[in-house]
Design an enzyme around this catalytic site. Structure first.
Site, PDB file in Angstrom:
ATOM      1  N   GLY A  41      -2.530  -4.018  -1.057  1.00 51.82           N
ATOM      2  CA  GLY A  41      -2.049  -3.872   0.319  1.00 51.82           C
ATOM      3  C   GLY A  41      -0.643  -4.385   0.552  1.00 51.82           C
ATOM      4  O   GLY A  41      -0.272  -4.677   1.691  1.00 51.82           O
ATOM      5  N   SER A  42       0.163  -4.467  -0.519  1.00 56.81           N
ATOM      6  CA  SER A  42       1.525  -4.978  -0.298  1.00 56.81           C
ATOM      7  C   SER A  42       2.332  -4.004   0.558  1.00 56.81           C
ATOM      8  O   SER A  42       3.143  -4.428   1.387  1.00 56.81           O
ATOM      9  CB  SER A  42       2.233  -5.267  -1.623  1.00 56.81           C
ATOM     10  OG  SER A  42       2.507  -4.074  -2.320  1.00 56.81           O
ATOM     11  N   ASN A  43       2.112  -2.705   0.398  1.00 53.02           N
ATOM     12  CA  ASN A  43       2.825  -1.734   1.250  1.00 53.02           C
ATOM     13  C   ASN A  43       2.360  -1.850   2.703  1.00 53.02           C
ATOM     14  O   ASN A  43       3.170  -1.775   3.622  1.00 53.02           O
ATOM     15  CB  ASN A  43       2.617  -0.314   0.733  1.00 53.02           C
ATOM     16  CG  ASN A  43       3.531  -0.008  -0.432  1.00 53.02           C
ATOM     17  OD1 ASN A  43       4.722   0.212  -0.256  1.00 53.02           O
ATOM     18  ND2 ASN A  43       2.987  -0.033  -1.639  1.00 53.02           N
ATOM     19  N   MET A 119      -6.822   4.995  -3.017  1.00 54.06           N
ATOM     20  CA  MET A 119      -7.194   5.534  -4.323  1.00 54.06           C
ATOM     21  C   MET A 119      -8.353   6.534  -4.242  1.00 54.06           C
ATOM     22  O   MET A 119      -9.192   6.602  -5.144  1.00 54.06           O
ATOM     23  CB  MET A 119      -7.548   4.374  -5.283  1.00 54.06           C
ATOM     24  CG  MET A 119      -6.435   3.360  -5.464  1.00 54.06           C
ATOM     25  SD  MET A 119      -4.844   4.099  -5.899  1.00 54.06           S
ATOM     26  CE  MET A 119      -5.155   4.521  -7.605  1.00 54.06           C
ATOM     27  N   ARG A 120      -8.394   7.293  -3.168  1.00 52.76           N
ATOM     28  CA  ARG A 120      -9.399   8.341  -3.016  1.00 52.76           C
ATOM     29  C   ARG A 120      -8.691   9.673  -2.800  1.00 52.76           C
ATOM     30  O   ARG A 120      -7.618   9.712  -2.164  1.00 52.76           O
ATOM     31  CB  ARG A 120     -10.315   8.097  -1.797  1.00 52.76           C
ATOM     32  CG  ARG A 120     -10.984   6.753  -1.739  1.00 52.76           C
ATOM     33  CD  ARG A 120     -11.905   6.470  -2.892  1.00 52.76           C
ATOM     34  NE  ARG A 120     -12.934   7.481  -3.102  1.00 52.76           N
ATOM     35  CZ  ARG A 120     -13.647   7.589  -4.218  1.00 52.76           C
ATOM     36  NH1 ARG A 120     -13.425   6.773  -5.240  1.00 52.76           N
ATOM     37  NH2 ARG A 120     -14.563   8.521  -4.334  1.00 52.76           N
ATOM     38  N   ASN A 136       1.918   9.656   2.182  1.00 54.69           N
ATOM     39  CA  ASN A 136       1.404   8.999   0.978  1.00 54.69           C
ATOM     40  C   ASN A 136       2.564   8.371   0.227  1.00 54.69           C
ATOM     41  O   ASN A 136       3.693   8.848   0.295  1.00 54.69           O
ATOM     42  CB  ASN A 136       0.720  10.051   0.085  1.00 54.69           C
ATOM     43  CG  ASN A 136       0.148   9.447  -1.187  1.00 54.69           C
ATOM     44  OD1 ASN A 136      -0.514   8.398  -1.140  1.00 54.69           O
ATOM     45  ND2 ASN A 136       0.386  10.073  -2.325  1.00 54.69           N
ATOM     46  N   HIS A 138       3.682   7.127  -3.693  1.00 55.62           N
ATOM     47  CA  HIS A 138       3.278   7.342  -5.082  1.00 55.62           C
ATOM     48  C   HIS A 138       4.320   6.711  -6.009  1.00 55.62           C
ATOM     49  O   HIS A 138       5.525   6.869  -5.783  1.00 55.62           O
ATOM     50  CB  HIS A 138       3.167   8.851  -5.358  1.00 55.62           C
ATOM     51  CG  HIS A 138       2.663   9.156  -6.721  1.00 55.62           C
ATOM     52  ND1 HIS A 138       1.334   9.001  -7.081  1.00 55.62           N
ATOM     53  CD2 HIS A 138       3.315   9.585  -7.835  1.00 55.62           C
ATOM     54  CE1 HIS A 138       1.194   9.321  -8.353  1.00 55.62           C
ATOM     55  NE2 HIS A 138       2.373   9.682  -8.834  1.00 55.62           N
TER      56      HIS A 138
HETATM   57  C1  GRF Z   1       1.451   1.590  -5.066  1.00 56.22           C
HETATM   58  O1  GRF Z   1       2.124   1.500  -6.299  1.00 56.22           O
HETATM   59  C2  GRF Z   1       1.394   3.005  -4.582  1.00 56.22           C
HETATM   60  O2  GRF Z   1       2.479   3.778  -4.970  1.00 56.22           O
HETATM   61  C3  GRF Z   1       0.143   3.514  -5.238  1.00 56.22           C
HETATM   62  O3  GRF Z   1      -0.748   2.430  -5.186  1.00 56.22           O
HETATM   63  C4  GRF Z   1      -0.002   1.204  -5.180  1.00 56.22           C
HETATM   64  C5  GRF Z   1      -0.463   0.407  -3.999  1.00 56.22           C
HETATM   65  O4  GRF Z   1       0.108  -0.876  -3.961  1.00 56.22           O
HETATM   66  N1  GRF Z   1      -0.339   4.705  -4.591  1.00 56.22           N
HETATM   67  P1  GRF Z   1      -0.205  -1.876  -2.778  1.00 56.22           P
HETATM   68  O5  GRF Z   1      -1.724  -1.927  -2.625  1.00 56.22           O
HETATM   69  O6  GRF Z   1       0.451  -1.380  -1.543  1.00 56.22           O
HETATM   70  O7  GRF Z   1       0.335  -3.176  -3.238  1.00 56.22           O
END
Ligand code: GRF
Length: 223
Positions: A41-43, A119-120, A136, A138
């Site tokens: 969940g860092s994003n 991741m789904r 999304n 990636h």
């Molecule tokens: C990221 O690298 C994103 O590109 C991919 O999953 C990872 C999620 O990272 N789809 P976080 O959970 O946001 O740290």
């Protein structure tokens, strides 16, 4: 929608402060983002932090996570954001999970969906409810290396440059119009972990940049 205000070639890391400021339009209601996260969940957290710092004219009424272990839920608590576990293991099909997601997001008046490490594989059910309003992130320069283990794919292909992409999501996994990208060099000594860590630094920047672009275009559309 293009990412013209941010030049990927000259400075992949740059997010124009003007974008952030112009997205701050107090006369307009904040963009309501429903976030989907499966892992760390860092994003998600950089979005929550930017909202808290008033760098984005947005709010996150709810976070949905599918994995009981997801650290994203712990991060949500820190920001007082409601988080809801919708475990895919309790669903008979992808469509059933997406139906629950749509219902929840509608209850929280979500306008845009952000897949922040979701991741789904998502289905038509979600896209029909939020047409052209699902983004999304990636960890590659799409269209290269779509699908799982994108960082490992880049290392195996021995590319010298990889990166990350934020795009409007379409039915085909990791496809759809690109909003923003950042390039990241692959170093000779890189492992999947070191390379992914460097990519994530850029992910956090383009995630905010892309949401700022959306907030801005939404504002123009409303005017
Ligand atoms: C990221 O690298 C994103 O590109 C991919 O999953 C990872 C999620 O990272 N789809 P976080 O959970 O946001 O740290």
């Amino acid at each position: 929608m293009t990412a013209n205000p941010v030049s990927v070639n000259s400075n992949p890391c740059l997010i124009s402060p003007e974008i952030g400021k112009s997205a701050l339009a107090p006369a307009h209601p904040p963009l309501k983002l429903g976030v989907l996260a499966s892992g760390s969940g860092s994003n998600f957290e950089v979005i929550a932090q930017a909202i808290q710092n008033q760098q984005l004219n947005a709010e996150i009424p709810v976070l949905i996570y599918n994995n009981p272990e997801a650290k994203a839920a712990v991060r949500a608590e820190k920001y007082g954001i409601p988080s809801i576990l919708l475990n895919h293991r309790d669903c008979k099909s992808r469509e059933e999970l997406d139906t629950k997601i749509v219902k929840t997001f509608q209850e929280y008046d979500v306008e845009w969906v952000v897949m922040a490490g979701w991741m789904r594989i998502v289905t038509k059910v979600l896209f029909d409810a939020f047409p052209d309003r699902v983004i999304n992130i990636h960890p590659s320069l799409l269209p290269s290396f779509p699908g799982i283990r994108a960082v490992e794919q880049a290392l195996a292909a021995k590319v010298k440059i990889t990166g990350c992409t934020v795009h409007i999501a379409r039915l085909e996994v990791d496809s759809g119009p690109i909003l923003m990208q950042a390039a990241v060099p692959v170093l000779p000594e890189d492992t999947a972990e070191t390379l992914h860590a460097r990519i994530q630094v850029q992910e956090h920047k383009i995630m905010l940049g892309a949401i700022a672009l959306i907030a801005e275009s939404n504002r123009k559309y409303c005017d």
